[in-house]
Design a protein around this motif. Structure first.
Motif, mmCIF file in Angstrom:
data_model
loop_
_atom_site.group_PDB
_atom_site.id
_atom_site.type_symbol
_atom_site.label_atom_id
_atom_site.label_comp_id
_atom_site.label_asym_id
_atom_site.label_seq_id
_atom_site.Cartn_x
_atom_site.Cartn_y
_atom_site.Cartn_z
ATOM 1 N N ALA A 463 0.706 -1.248 -0.149
ATOM 2 C CA ALA A 463 0.024 -0.010 0.019
ATOM 3 C C ALA A 463 1.084 1.176 0.223
ATOM 4 C CB ALA A 463 -1.054 0.066 1.198
ATOM 5 N N LYS A 464 0.372 2.066 -0.872
ATOM 6 C CA LYS A 464 1.062 3.578 -0.869
ATOM 7 C C LYS A 464 0.296 4.421 -0.334
ATOM 8 C CE LYS A 464 4.294 6.502 -2.148
ATOM 9 N NZ LYS A 464 5.780 6.390 -1.598
ATOM 10 N N ILE A 465 0.577 5.115 0.976
ATOM 11 C CA ILE A 465 -0.329 5.681 1.670
ATOM 12 C C ILE A 465 0.465 7.159 1.840
ATOM 13 C CG2 ILE A 465 -1.797 6.272 3.847
ATOM 14 C CD1 ILE A 465 -1.915 3.112 4.060
ATOM 15 N N TYR A 505 -3.193 4.282 -2.741
ATOM 16 C CA TYR A 505 -3.532 3.127 -3.881
ATOM 17 C C TYR A 505 -2.715 2.096 -3.468
ATOM 18 C CZ TYR A 505 1.292 4.633 -6.011
ATOM 19 O OH TYR A 505 2.449 4.900 -6.040
ATOM 20 N N LEU A 506 -3.060 0.815 -4.033
ATOM 21 C CA LEU A 506 -2.133 -0.449 -4.078
ATOM 22 C C LEU A 506 -1.412 -0.678 -5.202
ATOM 23 C CD1 LEU A 506 -5.190 -2.851 -2.839
ATOM 24 C CD2 LEU A 506 -3.400 -1.496 -1.400
ATOM 25 N N LEU A 507 -0.258 -1.371 -4.794
ATOM 26 C CA LEU A 507 0.675 -1.862 -5.982
ATOM 27 C C LEU A 507 1.340 -2.986 -5.838
ATOM 28 C CD1 LEU A 507 3.893 0.327 -5.441
ATOM 29 C CD2 LEU A 507 2.079 0.314 -3.761
ATOM 30 N N ASP A 511 4.283 -1.597 -9.829
ATOM 31 C CA ASP A 511 2.893 -1.166 -10.625
ATOM 32 C C ASP A 511 1.669 -1.004 -10.048
ATOM 33 O OD1 ASP A 511 4.563 -1.447 -12.989
ATOM 34 O OD2 ASP A 511 4.338 -3.552 -13.280
ATOM 35 N N ALA A 512 1.062 -0.038 -10.278
ATOM 36 C CA ALA A 512 -0.226 0.216 -9.496
ATOM 37 C C ALA A 512 -1.170 -0.759 -9.937
ATOM 38 C CB ALA A 512 -0.742 1.698 -9.858
ATOM 39 N N LEU A 513 -1.891 -1.323 -8.924
ATOM 40 C CA LEU A 513 -2.963 -2.200 -9.127
ATOM 41 C C LEU A 513 -4.464 -1.669 -9.087
ATOM 42 C CD1 LEU A 513 -1.771 -5.062 -6.513
ATOM 43 C CD2 LEU A 513 -1.789 -5.212 -8.868
ATOM 44 N N THR A 514 -4.449 -0.322 -8.427
ATOM 45 C CA THR A 514 -5.709 0.339 -8.312
ATOM 46 C C THR A 514 -5.659 1.848 -8.772
ATOM 47 O OG1 THR A 514 -5.151 1.192 -6.164
ATOM 48 C CG2 THR A 514 -6.084 -1.040 -6.173
ATOM 49 N N GLU A 515 -6.777 2.454 -8.929
ATOM 50 C CA GLU A 515 -6.827 3.821 -8.994
ATOM 51 C C GLU A 515 -6.136 4.344 -7.860
ATOM 52 O OE1 GLU A 515 -10.688 4.887 -9.678
ATOM 53 O OE2 GLU A 515 -11.455 4.113 -7.594
ATOM 54 N N THR A 516 -5.824 5.859 -8.082
ATOM 55 C CA THR A 516 -5.375 6.451 -7.016
ATOM 56 C C THR A 516 -6.494 7.193 -6.273
ATOM 57 O OG1 THR A 516 -3.431 7.015 -8.193
ATOM 58 C CG2 THR A 516 -4.095 8.572 -6.165
ATOM 59 N N VAL A 517 -6.833 7.071 -5.090
ATOM 60 C CA VAL A 517 -7.846 7.550 -4.256
ATOM 61 C C VAL A 517 -7.283 8.692 -3.546
ATOM 62 C CG1 VAL A 517 -9.564 7.027 -2.336
ATOM 63 C CG2 VAL A 517 -8.812 5.374 -4.090
ATOM 64 N N LEU A 518 -7.831 9.923 -3.814
ATOM 65 C CA LEU A 518 -7.622 11.062 -3.004
ATOM 66 C C LEU A 518 -8.800 11.346 -2.124
ATOM 67 C CD1 LEU A 518 -6.375 13.553 -5.972
ATOM 68 C CD2 LEU A 518 -5.093 11.711 -4.341
ATOM 69 N N TYR A 519 -8.499 11.806 -0.766
ATOM 70 C CA TYR A 519 -9.630 12.066 0.094
ATOM 71 C C TYR A 519 -9.215 13.077 1.015
ATOM 72 C CZ TYR A 519 -13.416 11.133 3.283
ATOM 73 O OH TYR A 519 -14.691 11.487 3.943
ATOM 74 N N GLN A 520 -10.032 13.930 1.474
ATOM 75 C CA GLN A 520 -9.915 15.095 2.422
ATOM 76 C C GLN A 520 -10.669 14.878 3.482
ATOM 77 O OE1 GLN A 520 -11.082 19.228 1.207
ATOM 78 N NE2 GLN A 520 -9.119 19.486 1.277
ATOM 79 N N PHE A 521 -9.938 14.235 4.712
ATOM 80 C CA PHE A 521 -10.338 14.080 6.026
ATOM 81 C C PHE A 521 -10.331 15.248 7.146
ATOM 82 C CE2 PHE A 521 -9.791 12.011 10.220
ATOM 83 C CZ PHE A 521 -10.996 11.669 10.407
ATOM 84 N N PHE A 522 -11.520 15.649 7.732
ATOM 85 C CA PHE A 522 -11.722 16.819 8.585
ATOM 86 C C PHE A 522 -11.971 16.030 10.032
ATOM 87 C CE2 PHE A 522 -13.687 17.994 4.695
ATOM 88 C CZ PHE A 522 -13.138 19.387 4.590
#
Length: 534
Positions: A463-465, A505-507, A511-522
C-alpha cells in the motif's frame, strides 16, 4: 371559443396564421396542432450555427443589458405547488404526432423561473421560425395566479418527452442548466453551459443564461438544440446534439465563448450534484436512510493515464480543491453505488441516479478540474460542483471554442484497467478488544478489479499511503474472504481543524494495481461526532 375539460381548466382555441407554411417546413407532426390553432409561428428567417456565433460575438462587443422581469409580483406568487398545477397542453406538443421526431413540450414561468426564453424551430431547409407563446398552450386551474400574466409573457424552458409522452428524458430550465433522466429514468445531477466565479473568495457567482433556443429534430430520440448565452462577463453560442440510447443519453457540445470581461474562475462543462452523507460520512447522518446522495465521487482520467477517484464530502465549511491536469482524457461526477440496500429509498431511488462523464473533444491543454463542496443538512440542496478551468487567463475580447461529450450513464464509458474503489468507511482507530487510542481514525478502503483477483496474501501487494499531516499506522492489505475485493486498512492520528489530504493506492512489484484515491478528511468534525456517540 372556451373549452372546459371538466377539471376547472379552460382552453381557448386561437386562430393560427401561416399554418400551411409551418407544416411544410417542420413536418407532419405539427399538422394537428396547426389545424386546431394550438400553435402559431413567426416569420421564417435563415439560421445557422455560424450565424449564431456571429450574433454571440456581436453581443459580447456591446454593453450587457440586464433582462427586465415583467410581472414580477405575479410570478412571485407562482410557487412550487402553483407551478406544478400548470401543465402544457399535450395536443400542442411539438412534433407530438411525428414518429420520426422527438416530442417537445414547454415549461411555464414562475417564482423560480422569471426570465422567459425565445424558442424557434429549424426546418429541413435551414429556415427557423419562432414558436409564439400563448397562454392557451397551457392548462391552468381557474384560480391560478398565472391567469393575471400578460398574454405574451413567454416560456421558461423546454422538455423532451419519452416515447409515449408520459415522462421526459431531457429538460432545459433556469439559467443555462439542463439535465437528463439517464439510463434508469431518474433525474439527479445536472449540467449547465458555463460556471463563472463559482466559490471565489469575497466574490459572487455569476449565472449566465440561455436566452434563446433553436430546435432541430434529427430522429425519434435525438435532436440538436442551439442556444444563445448571455451574462455580465460572457456571451456564447452553443450547439448541443442529444441522443437517447439504451445505455443512457449521450450529448456532444460545442461552445463558442466570447468574453466581455475577465473573470477569476471560468468553469467549462460544469456539473452540479448533491451529497449529504454516504458510507464515508455516516457520522453526519441525521436521517434513517443509510446513504443520501446523487453522486458519490469525482473521477478523473489524467493525460498521463492515471486514474483518480475522489470520494465526495459534506464539509464543515466551503471547500474548493483543484486537481492540476494536462491534456485531460475525462472527468465526471459518478454514482458508483448501485445497491438499493444502501439507500432504502423507494421514492426517489438514489441507486438509479446517473453518472455524468465529460470527455474532451480536442486538446484541452493545461488546466485543472475544480471541485467545490458546500456544507448541507438536507437532500434538497445541490452542494457539489465540478468543472474544468483552463490555465490561460480570461480577458475582454478573448474568444474560445470548447468541444466535449457528455455521457449520462451508469458508469464510466471508458472502464479503467486498474481496480477501482468500491467503498470507503471510517471509524474509531485501534484494535478491537483493546483500549482505543484517542483522536485516531481507522480507514477501510475496498477495491474491486481484475488485477486483484489473481493475487493472494502471499503475492506481496503493498500500500502506498501519503498524508499531508499526521501519523499513519496499522497498515494491512488483504483479499476479503468470500468476495472478489481487496481491503486496505490503516489508522490516521491527526487532530485539529486543518483537513488532512490523503493519497492512497495499492501496488505490486512497482506497478499500480488500483486507481489513486484522493480523500480530504476533517479530523475535528469526525472526532466530535465520535465523542457524541455512545
Amino acid at each position: 371559443m372556451d373549452v372546459n375539460d371538466g377539471n376547472g381548466v379552460t382552453r381557448r382555441r386561437v386562430m393560427q396564421t401561416g399554418g400551411a407554411l409551418a407544416a411544410l417546413l417542420f413536418g407532419g407532426g405539427l399538422d394537428r396542432a396547426l389545424a386546431e390553432g394550438l400553435v402559431r409561428f413567426g416569420e421564417a428567417r435563415p439560421f445557422s450555427f455560424e450565424g449564431l456565433k456571429q450574433t454571440a460575438e456581436a453581443l459580447a462587443g456591446a454593453p450587457y443589458s440586464k433582462p427586465l422581469v415583467r410581472a414580477a409580483d405575479v410570478l412571485e406568487t407562482i410557487d412550487y405547488d402553483a407551478h406544478n398545477r400548470i401543465g402544457f397542453d399535450p395536443d400542442a406538443t411539438l412534433w407530438g404526432e411525428d414518429p420520426a421526431s422527438p416530442a417537445v413540450r414547454f415549461f411555464h414561468l414562475g417564482r423560480y423561473f422569471k426570465n422567459p426564453v425565445n424558442v424557434s424551430v429549424v426546418g429541413p431547409d435551414g429556415s427557423a421560425r419562432e414558436l409564439l407563446y400563448s397562454a392557451d398552450l397551457f392548462t391552468r386551474p381557474l384560480d391560478s395566479p398565472s391567469r393575471r400574466l400578460p398574454d405574451d409573457i413567454g416560456f421558461a424552458g423546454l422538455r423532451v418527452m419519452d416515447p409515449g409522452q408520459k415522462d421526459d428524458w431531457l429538460a432545459f430550465l433556469g439559467a443555462s442548466y439542463w439535465r437528463t433522466s439517464g439510463p434508469f429514468g431518474q433525474f439527479g445531477l445536472s449540467t449547465r453551459g458555463l460556471a463563472v466565479d463559482t466559490a471565489i473568495p469575497n466574490g459572487s457567482e455569476e449565472f449566465p443564461r440561455f436566452t434563446s433556443f433553436w430546435l432541430e429534430a434529427t430522429g425519434e430520440n435525438s435532436l440538436v438544440i442551439h442556444a444563445l448565452m448571455d451574462s455580465e462577463s460572457v456571451a456564447g453560442a452553443y450547439r448541443i446534439e442529444s441522443e437517447k440510447r439504451e445505455d443512457g443519453i449521450v450529448q456532444e457540445v460545442e461552445a463558442a465563448l466570447y468574453m466581455r470581461e475577465a473573470v477569476e474562475r471560468l468553469g467549462i462543462a460544469p456539473l452540479t450534484s448533491m451529497y449529504w452523507y454516504g458510507e464515508n460520512s455516516r457520522h453526519l447522518a441525521s436521517d434513517w436512510r443509510p446513504e443520501i446522495h446523487d453522486s458519490d465521487g469525482l473521477e478523473i482520467w489524467s493525460g498521463n493515464g492515471e486514474r483518480i477517484f475522489r470520494p465526495l464530502n459534506n464539509p464543515p465549511h466551503v471547500m474548493v480543491n483543484s486537481f492540476m491536469v494536462t491534456g485531460p482524457k475525462g472527468f465526471g461526477l459518478m454514482q458508483r453505488d448501485r445497491d438499493f440496500e444502501n439507500y432504502q429509498d423507494d421514492g426517489v431511488f438514489y441507486e438509479k441516479r446517473a453518472s455524468l462523464w465529460v470527455e474532451p473533444l480536442g486538446d484541452w491543454s493545461e488546466g485543472c478540474v475544480d471541485l467545490v463542496e458546500l456544507p448541507t443538512d438536507d437532500e434538497i440542496h445541490d452542494n457539489i460542483v465540478a468543472f474544468w478551468t483552463p490555465s490561460e487567463p480570461t480577458a475582454p475580447g478573448r474568444a474560445m471554442t470548447m468541444r466535449y461529450r457528455l455521457s449520462w450513464v451508469a458508469d464510466n464509458p471508458h472502464p479503467a484497467e486498474v481496480a477501482t474503489l468500491a467503498s470507503l468507511r471510517i471509524g474509531r482507530g485501534g484494535v478491537p478488544g483493546q483500549p482505543r487510542p484517542e483522536g485516531v481514525a481507522k480507514f477501510a478502503l475496498d477495491f474491486r478489479g481484475e488485477k486483484l483477483k489473481r493475487l493472494s496474501r502471499e503475492s506481496g501487494v503493498a500500500a502506498k499511503i501519503e498524508a499531508s499531516r499526521g501519523e499513519i499506522g496499522l497498515v494491512s492489505a488483504y483479499p476479503v474472504v468470500g468476495t472478489d475485493e481487496w481491503r486496505l486498512l490503516f489508522d490516521l492520528d491527526a487532530q485539529g481543524e486543518e483537513p488532512v489530504d490523503l493519497r492512497v493506492y495499492l501496488l505490486h512489484e512497482g506497478d499500480a494495481l488500483t486507481e489513486t484515491v484522493l480523500y480530504q478528511f476533517f479530523p475535528e468534525t469526525f472526532l466530535e461526532k465520535m465523542a457524541a456517540m455512545p
